[in-house]
Design a protein around this motif. Sequence first.
Motif, mmCIF file in Angstrom:
data_model
loop_
_atom_site.group_PDB
_atom_site.id
_atom_site.type_symbol
_atom_site.label_atom_id
_atom_site.label_comp_id
_atom_site.label_asym_id
_atom_site.label_seq_id
_atom_site.Cartn_x
_atom_site.Cartn_y
_atom_site.Cartn_z
ATOM 1 N N ASP A 24 2.381 -0.884 -28.395
ATOM 2 C CA ASP A 24 0.981 -0.592 -27.958
ATOM 3 C C ASP A 24 0.456 0.392 -29.068
ATOM 4 O OD1 ASP A 24 1.506 -1.142 -25.283
ATOM 5 O OD2 ASP A 24 1.988 0.437 -24.682
ATOM 6 N N THR A 27 -0.863 -2.405 -31.734
ATOM 7 C CA THR A 27 -2.114 -3.185 -31.039
ATOM 8 C C THR A 27 -3.142 -2.150 -31.239
ATOM 9 O OG1 THR A 27 -0.554 -4.197 -29.308
ATOM 10 C CG2 THR A 27 -2.894 -4.001 -28.917
ATOM 11 N N ARG A 28 -3.209 -0.953 -30.914
ATOM 12 C CA ARG A 28 -4.363 0.072 -31.152
ATOM 13 C C ARG A 28 -4.764 0.118 -32.535
ATOM 14 N NH1 ARG A 28 -3.536 5.701 -28.405
ATOM 15 N NH2 ARG A 28 -5.461 5.980 -29.082
ATOM 16 N N ASP A 79 3.061 -9.613 -25.699
ATOM 17 C CA ASP A 79 2.255 -8.602 -25.081
ATOM 18 C C ASP A 79 2.772 -8.739 -23.483
ATOM 19 O OD1 ASP A 79 0.853 -7.993 -27.125
ATOM 20 O OD2 ASP A 79 -1.104 -8.934 -26.460
ATOM 21 N N GLY A 83 4.817 -5.743 -21.822
ATOM 22 C CA GLY A 83 3.986 -5.264 -20.923
ATOM 23 C C GLY A 83 4.520 -5.267 -19.551
ATOM 24 N N TYR A 164 0.926 7.486 -32.403
ATOM 25 C CA TYR A 164 -0.128 6.586 -32.642
ATOM 26 C C TYR A 164 -0.911 7.444 -33.821
ATOM 27 C CZ TYR A 164 -4.912 5.240 -32.520
ATOM 28 O OH TYR A 164 -6.205 4.894 -32.862
#
Length: 177
Positions: A24, A27-28, A79, A83, A164
Amino acid sequence: NPNAPIILVEYSDYDCPFCDIFHDTLTRIMSEFGTDGKVAWVFRHFPLEQLHPNAAKIAEASECVAELAGNDGFWKFSDSVFGSKVVDPEKNIVEFTDMTKLGEFAAAAGADRAAFDSCLQSGKYGEKVASSVNDAVKAGGEGTPYTIVIVGDQTGIINGAQPYDTVKGIVGNLVAQ
């Protein structure tokens, strides 16, 4: 962009809860820095079979999807796998991948289901996955996720599922240079 000035080579395990979180994060990062071609994300397999006995087979499945549905299919499949699980490290809740859903994920990613099933049963990507594990170990990987940051002829490491904001700071500083 395969010629991006900043390349993130992530060694990952599809059943690793920390890899799920880091997926995640990257991906961001790619939505912020990858769309203009400054950053590339390269996914490599590092299934830790002693902890996640199905991870190598899921990695092989992802390679079958890549063969049958291309790069976009690979990412859609990845994904879906990441997910599909409930991951809550604070409560120590992790669900491993439901192996019966791999074909469903492959079809949703654009792969022909029969061709996918045949590819996965053949085991043709077992050696590729094993080679990727060897590469991870040679590069210093001891756990997952393990990410090598390449900028020109220099490299750095992001070890583990860094938050992140930490990864954004690293990539943002590199992009600004």
